[in-house]
Design a protein around this motif. Sequence first.
Motif, short mmCIF file in Angstrom:
data_model
loop_
_atom_site.label_atom_id
_atom_site.label_comp_id
_atom_site.label_asym_id
_atom_site.label_seq_id
_atom_site.Cartn_x
_atom_site.Cartn_y
_atom_site.Cartn_z
N ASP A 150 -35.55 18.88 15.65
CA ASP A 150 -36.23 17.19 16.04
C ASP A 150 -36.33 16.26 17.76
O ASP A 150 -35.52 17.44 18.24
CB ASP A 150 -34.97 16.39 15.38
CG ASP A 150 -34.77 14.70 15.72
OD1 ASP A 150 -34.91 14.14 14.67
OD2 ASP A 150 -35.65 14.38 16.88
N LEU A 153 -34.52 14.21 19.77
CA LEU A 153 -32.91 14.75 19.68
C LEU A 153 -32.29 15.83 20.92
O LEU A 153 -31.41 15.44 21.80
CB LEU A 153 -31.86 14.44 18.43
CG LEU A 153 -30.84 15.65 18.56
CD1 LEU A 153 -29.44 14.69 17.28
CD2 LEU A 153 -30.64 17.13 18.06
N THR A 154 -33.55 17.02 20.45
CA THR A 154 -33.44 17.96 20.85
C THR A 154 -33.35 17.68 22.44
O THR A 154 -33.23 17.91 23.69
CB THR A 154 -34.60 19.59 20.42
OG1 THR A 154 -34.27 18.80 19.44
CG2 THR A 154 -34.37 20.05 21.06
N ALA A 157 -30.45 16.08 23.84
CA ALA A 157 -29.25 17.17 23.90
C ALA A 157 -30.64 17.32 25.59
O ALA A 157 -28.61 17.86 26.15
CB ALA A 157 -29.48 18.16 23.26
N SER A 160 -29.07 15.58 28.58
CA SER A 160 -27.42 15.05 28.91
C SER A 160 -27.14 16.36 29.19
O SER A 160 -26.45 16.40 30.16
CB SER A 160 -27.21 15.34 27.52
OG SER A 160 -27.20 13.82 26.61
N SER B 160 -21.13 18.39 27.42
CA SER B 160 -22.14 17.14 27.95
C SER B 160 -23.41 16.65 27.39
O SER B 160 -23.58 15.60 27.05
CB SER B 160 -23.05 17.82 29.33
OG SER B 160 -21.92 18.53 30.35
N SER B 161 -24.26 17.54 26.55
CA SER B 161 -24.82 16.98 25.10
C SER B 161 -24.29 16.41 24.06
O SER B 161 -24.96 15.00 23.81
CB SER B 161 -25.95 18.56 25.15
OG SER B 161 -26.17 18.36 23.52
N TRP B 168 -26.68 6.72 23.31
CA TRP B 168 -27.65 6.46 22.69
C TRP B 168 -27.97 6.27 21.05
O TRP B 168 -28.53 6.42 20.03
CB TRP B 168 -28.62 7.37 22.41
CG TRP B 168 -28.81 9.34 22.13
CD1 TRP B 168 -27.98 9.78 22.91
CD2 TRP B 168 -28.78 9.74 21.07
NE1 TRP B 168 -28.43 10.72 22.86
CE2 TRP B 168 -28.31 10.99 21.54
CE3 TRP B 168 -29.17 9.14 19.37
CZ2 TRP B 168 -28.35 11.51 20.17
CZ3 TRP B 168 -29.04 9.81 18.72
CH2 TRP B 168 -28.40 11.23 19.05
N GLN B 183 -27.12 19.05 13.73
CA GLN B 183 -28.41 19.09 14.42
C GLN B 183 -27.85 20.05 15.38
O GLN B 183 -28.46 20.66 16.05
CB GLN B 183 -29.93 18.16 14.62
CG GLN B 183 -30.11 18.35 12.83
CD GLN B 183 -31.66 16.59 13.22
OE1 GLN B 183 -32.05 16.97 14.64
NE2 GLN B 183 -31.70 16.44 12.35
N GLN B 184 -26.83 18.74 16.05
CA GLN B 184 -26.65 19.30 17.10
C GLN B 184 -25.42 21.32 17.18
O GLN B 184 -25.64 22.43 18.24
CB GLN B 184 -25.20 18.68 18.41
CG GLN B 184 -25.96 17.32 18.46
CD GLN B 184 -26.54 17.46 20.00
OE1 GLN B 184 -26.61 18.48 20.85
NE2 GLN B 184 -26.56 16.31 20.68
N LEU B 187 -28.19 23.62 16.55
CA LEU B 187 -29.36 24.16 18.44
C LEU B 187 -28.43 24.73 18.74
O LEU B 187 -28.81 26.27 19.05
CB LEU B 187 -29.36 22.30 18.75
CG LEU B 187 -29.99 22.41 19.86
CD1 LEU B 187 -31.03 22.92 19.92
CD2 LEU B 187 -29.80 21.49 21.36
#
Lengths: 196, 196
Positions: A150, A153-154, A157, A160, B160-161, B168, B183-184, B187
Motif C-alpha cells: 500500500d 501506508l508505506t 511509515a 514517520s 517511530s513508524s 492519521w 501491513q506494518q 513491511l
Amino acid sequence: MTATTDTPRRLQIEEAASALFRERGYAATSVRDIAQALNLQGGSLYAHMASKEDVLWSIVTRAADRFNAEVGPIAARDDATPKLKLRDMIRAHVNVVTSIQKDAAVFLHEWRFLSDDRRAEMSGRRDAYEALFRQVIAQGIAAGDLREVDARLTAAAILSSLNGIPTWYRSNGALSSGEIADQQADLFLHALETDS
Amino acid sequence: MTATTDTPRRLQIEEAASALFRERGYAATSVRDIAQALNLQGGSLYAHMASKEDVLWSIVTRAADRFNAEVGPIAARDDATPKLKLRDMIRAHVNVVTSIQKDAAVFLHEWRFLSDDRRAEMSGRRDAYEALFRQVIAQGIAAGDLREVDARLTAAAILSSLNGIPTWYRSNGALSSGEIADQQADLFLHALETDS
DNA sequence: CCTACCGATCGGTAGG
DNA sequence: CCTACCGATCGGTAGG
C-alpha cells in the motif's frame, strides 16, 4: 520589512526561538524566554517581529522550503528507476533532519500552533511532500521495481520513521548522519524488494 | 466522547482532557477548557484532581501500562522465534495505538510536560519498552533469523513508524486497525529478512 | 532597545 | 459544584 540591519537580530531571534520551541514547545515558551536567551527585555523583540507566531512561521516555512529543495528535484528526475529515486529521497530527507535538526523538530511538532490560515497552507504543503514519496513508490510498483504494498501506508511509515530521527540524533553520537541515512534507506529498500 | 452519567467524574475529566491535550497540546489547554467540555466551572475540577499535571500523569501512565501489558508478554515468550515475536509485538503495538488512540497520542507527544520527576520516570519506562524491540531484533540476528542490521536504529525506526499511526488513523478510514497492523508487520519483517 | 504598562488569562484556593 | 477571588504571567503596546 527587509531592512538589512534587522536581519542579524531577526535571525538570532529565530535561532533562539527554534531552540526553545523545540525544548519546551511553542505554547510553553514565552516571548520573555526568547528575549532572555538574547539578553534582551521582552518588549524589545517587537522591534524585529510582529508576533510570536510570526517567528514560528519563519522557522516552519524555512524548514519546509529546505525539504522541498533537497527532495523535490530527486523525485522529479527521469533518468533513474523509482527504486534509486526512493533511496536518494530517503537519504536527502535524513540529511535535512540532521543538518537543521532544531528547525526540523519545530517544523514537525509545532506547526499545529500556527494560525488557521497558515496551518492550512502548511498542511497542504506537507501532503504534497508526502505525495512525492507515495508516487515514487507507486511508480516502482507499477514498473515491477518494488514489491506490491500500500503506497500510502508505506510512504507514511517511511516518513514517520525518518521524522523520528531528530528526537534521538546527536551529532557526536555513535552513528553519523550519513550512516543513519544509508541504514534507513537500506531498511526500507529491503522492505520493498520484490520477492522473487 | 459522550460521557454517560454513571461514568465516574474523574474518568470523565481524563477523557475530556485527553481529547483536548491531543488537539491543542497540554500547555495550550486550560483547566477551564476541560471544565467547559463537561459543563462545569473551572474551579470545580479541583474536587476531583490535585492539579492539571496529575490528569496528564494519569493519562500517560495508563497508556504506558497498556503498551507494557500487551507487548511485554510477547517479548517474554520463549516458545517462538524472534521473527515471530517481533511480528506479534508490532501487531500488538499497532492494536494499542489504534484502540486507545487519544491516550496514545497524548502519551507520545505530551509526556514532556510532566514534572521533572515524573518525566524522568517515564523516560526510563520508554527506554525499557524500546529495549524489548531492540533485544528481540538482536536475538533474531544472533540466531541467524534476521538480517544483520543495527538493532538500536532499527527498533527506533519501527517504533517511530508505528507511533506515527495515531496522527492519521481513522476508525472509519480505508484501512482497518488489523490491516494496518499486518501491513506494518509485513513491511518490517521483509526489511529484516535474511538475504540468502 | 528600555521602562512601564495594558487587558486577558493562567493554575489554583477559600468558603460556602 | 459554584462564586469569587488570589498572585503570576501572558502577548503585545506606548513613548521615549
